[in-house]
Design a protein around this motif. Structure first.
Motif, PDB file in Angstrom:
ATOM      1  N   SER A  99       0.838  -1.203   0.000  1.00  0.00           N
ATOM      2  CA  SER A  99       0.000   0.000   0.000  1.00  0.00           C
ATOM      3  C   SER A  99       0.869   1.248   0.000  1.00  0.00           C
ATOM      4  O   SER A  99       0.571   2.233  -0.699  1.00  0.00           O
ATOM      5  N   ASP A 100       1.962   1.214   0.776  1.00  0.00           N
ATOM      6  CA  ASP A 100       2.869   2.361   0.801  1.00  0.00           C
ATOM      7  C   ASP A 100       3.541   2.550  -0.560  1.00  0.00           C
ATOM      8  O   ASP A 100       3.763   3.679  -1.004  1.00  0.00           O
ATOM      9  N   ALA A 101       3.872   1.431  -1.206  1.00  0.00           N
ATOM     10  CA  ALA A 101       4.488   1.517  -2.533  1.00  0.00           C
ATOM     11  C   ALA A 101       3.520   2.156  -3.522  1.00  0.00           C
ATOM     12  O   ALA A 101       3.903   3.011  -4.341  1.00  0.00           O
ATOM     13  N   GLU A 102       2.240   1.737  -3.445  1.00  0.00           N
ATOM     14  CA  GLU A 102       1.234   2.317  -4.332  1.00  0.00           C
ATOM     15  C   GLU A 102       1.079   3.813  -4.069  1.00  0.00           C
ATOM     16  O   GLU A 102       0.995   4.621  -5.004  1.00  0.00           O
ATOM     17  N   SER A 103       1.091   4.199  -2.793  1.00  0.00           N
ATOM     18  CA  SER A 103       0.933   5.612  -2.445  1.00  0.00           C
ATOM     19  C   SER A 103       2.094   6.453  -2.963  1.00  0.00           C
ATOM     20  O   SER A 103       1.914   7.593  -3.399  1.00  0.00           O
ATOM     21  N   ALA A 104       3.285   5.877  -2.919  1.00  0.00           N
ATOM     22  CA  ALA A 104       4.467   6.613  -3.391  1.00  0.00           C
ATOM     23  C   ALA A 104       4.344   6.960  -4.877  1.00  0.00           C
ATOM     24  O   ALA A 104       4.729   8.053  -5.312  1.00  0.00           O
ATOM     25  N   LEU A 105       3.797   6.040  -5.668  1.00  0.00           N
ATOM     26  CA  LEU A 105       3.607   6.300  -7.094  1.00  0.00           C
ATOM     27  C   LEU A 105       2.396   7.180  -7.353  1.00  0.00           C
ATOM     28  O   LEU A 105       2.422   8.056  -8.226  1.00  0.00           O
ATOM     29  N   ALA A 106       1.340   6.980  -6.575  1.00  0.00           N
ATOM     30  CA  ALA A 106       0.127   7.781  -6.765  1.00  0.00           C
ATOM     31  C   ALA A 106       0.387   9.263  -6.500  1.00  0.00           C
ATOM     32  O   ALA A 106      -0.215  10.126  -7.142  1.00  0.00           O
ATOM     33  N   ALA A 107       1.332   9.541  -5.587  1.00  0.00           N
ATOM     34  CA  ALA A 107       1.640  10.942  -5.265  1.00  0.00           C
ATOM     35  C   ALA A 107       2.223  11.690  -6.449  1.00  0.00           C
ATOM     36  O   ALA A 107       2.148  12.920  -6.530  1.00  0.00           O
ATOM     37  N   LEU A 108       2.779  10.957  -7.404  1.00  0.00           N
ATOM     38  CA  LEU A 108       3.384  11.563  -8.594  1.00  0.00           C
ATOM     39  C   LEU A 108       2.565  11.260  -9.845  1.00  0.00           C
ATOM     40  O   LEU A 108       3.090  11.264 -10.950  1.00  0.00           O
ATOM     41  N   GLU A 109       1.274  11.015  -9.661  1.00  0.00           N
ATOM     42  CA  GLU A 109       0.446  10.668 -10.824  1.00  0.00           C
ATOM     43  C   GLU A 109       0.462  11.729 -11.922  1.00  0.00           C
ATOM     44  O   GLU A 109       0.548  11.390 -13.108  1.00  0.00           O
ATOM     45  N   PRO A 110       0.394  13.026 -11.580  1.00  0.00           N
ATOM     46  CA  PRO A 110       0.448  14.034 -12.662  1.00  0.00           C
ATOM     47  C   PRO A 110       1.762  13.965 -13.442  1.00  0.00           C
ATOM     48  O   PRO A 110       1.758  14.087 -14.674  1.00  0.00           O
ATOM     49  N   GLU A 111       2.876  13.780 -12.734  1.00  0.00           N
ATOM     50  CA  GLU A 111       4.162  13.673 -13.412  1.00  0.00           C
ATOM     51  C   GLU A 111       4.249  12.405 -14.249  1.00  0.00           C
ATOM     52  O   GLU A 111       4.803  12.395 -15.368  1.00  0.00           O
ATOM     53  N   LEU A 112       3.693  11.302 -13.743  1.00  0.00           N
ATOM     54  CA  LEU A 112       3.665  10.066 -14.505  1.00  0.00           C
ATOM     55  C   LEU A 112       2.842  10.219 -15.775  1.00  0.00           C
ATOM     56  O   LEU A 112       3.218   9.740 -16.847  1.00  0.00           O
ATOM     57  N   GLU A 113       1.726  10.909 -15.644  1.00  0.00           N
ATOM     58  CA  GLU A 113       0.869  11.144 -16.799  1.00  0.00           C
ATOM     59  C   GLU A 113       1.604  11.930 -17.874  1.00  0.00           C
ATOM     60  O   GLU A 113       1.529  11.627 -19.062  1.00  0.00           O
TER      61      GLU A 113
END
Length: 342
Positions: free
Chosen positions: A328-342
């Motif tokens: 869950s923490d790993a998912e949160s770490a990536l979700a926090a940068l969703e705009p940059e990932l997009e």
């Protein structure tokens, strides 16, 4: 004291196109005015004031001296990995001289280096559209870069080879050829070209860096470490040098030696984020997960850092967290940068 006056005259019209006067010179300061005289002479002849900045050719002529100064500033920033500053300077140069095509060429490279492929293609295509009014050498640079950006690697190699054959002492062109050979995984040919550069200038640290990575790509760890150690000897305060040597040690499994080099890199430049991420990876490999997580989180949350470096850190952080079952923490770490990932 002594007065030195120098003038550049247009012999056709008799018009003075440049002049310099230095007063009250002493026997100690007399020779110091030579650089000023040379600069005025180059200005009067329409030649740029400098030939190179680091490994980059800087002798591309533009009529606007302010634009050229901005261009030189951009090259200095680029050679020190400060891409944001380089981008601003090249944009300033283009704003001052919209027909300064080689500034647009360098801007395209900054976009490519920071992962903005569409912008890089757009700029190099605009430069290519203006290449017809440029000299032979400038046109060749642009055609080669366009082929590289469009991923026509065989064409890029052919264009760079033709450029090097036409201008064999243009070190920048041979650097570019070496780079595209590396990207094409033609490491023996790359080493051959870099060997020419090493003979031209045995103390060129960038050549040592490129040789190190070429040997590393071939699995020749001894050769890689030898070249990269030489790089660090030539530039002991270079964050990039220490990071490169750390990469070679890590590839060998010498993790503590790698960590020492990454720490040395960050001591030289705390904002050299590649070293931050690589040191965190080594921490994780050595079982120091808490140190790795702390280091990576700091970079992920650093709003001043480029999105590219923050994303690299986020992926490594997610891997560290997953390795200990914190999904869950790993998912949160990536979700926090969703705009940059997009």
């Amino acid at each position: 004291g002594v007065t030195v006056a120098a003038r550049v005259l247009d012999t056709g019209s008799g018009r003075r196109v440049a002049a310099l006067r230095s007063d009250d010179l002493t026997s100690d300061s007399l020779l110091e005015c030579v650089d000023g005289i040379a600069a005025e002479a180059r200005k009067g002849l329409g030649l740029p004031p400098e030939d190179t900045v680091d490994v980059f050719s800087a002798d591309f002529v533009v009529d606007n001296p302010d634009a050229y100064r901005a261009y030189l500033t951009g090259l200095e920033s680029w050679s020190n990995w400060y891409y944001d500053e380089a981008e601003r300077s090249f944009l300033e140069a283009i704003g001052l001289a919209p027909d300064f095509t080689m500034a647009r060429y360098r801007l395209a490279w900054v976009y490519a280096a920071t992962g903005r492929r569409d912008e890089a293609l757009s700029e190099i295509q605009r430069a290519a559209g203006a290449a017809g009014r440029l000299g032979d050498r400038e046109s060749r640079y642009i055609r080669a870069a366009q082929a590289e950006f469009e991923n026509r690697m065989d064409d890029a190699v052919a264009e760079y080879r033709a450029l090097v054959e036409a201008y064999p002492y243009d070190a920048d062109a041979r650097h570019m050829l070496s780079g595209v050979l590396h990207d094409s995984e033609r490491y023996d040919e790359e080493i051959q070209q870099l060997g020419v550069l090493a003979r031209l200038d045995p103390n060129d640290s960038i050549v040592r860096s490129m040789l190190g990575y070429a040997h590393l790509a071939k699995g020749d760890f001894t050769g890689a470490v030898t070249e990269l150690q030489r790089y660090v000897e030539l530039e002991p305060d270079s964050a990039n040098g220490h990071t490169s040597l750390g990469d070679a040690y890590r590839a060998q499994g010498e993790l503590e030696l790698a960590a020492d080099e990454y720490r040395a890199a960050l001591a030289s430049d705390s904002a050299f984020h590649v070293a931050t991420t690589n040191l965190a990876v080594v921490d994780a490999l050595l079982g120091r997960n808490a140190d790795a997580e702390k280091r990576l989180r700091s970079l992920v949350e650093d709003q001043q850092a480029s999105p590219r470096y923050r994303l690299d850190a986020a992926f490594e952080l997610a891997s560290v967290l997953q390795s200990v079952g914190r999904f869950s923490d790993a998912e949160s770490a990536l979700a926090a940068l969703e705009p940059e990932l997009e």
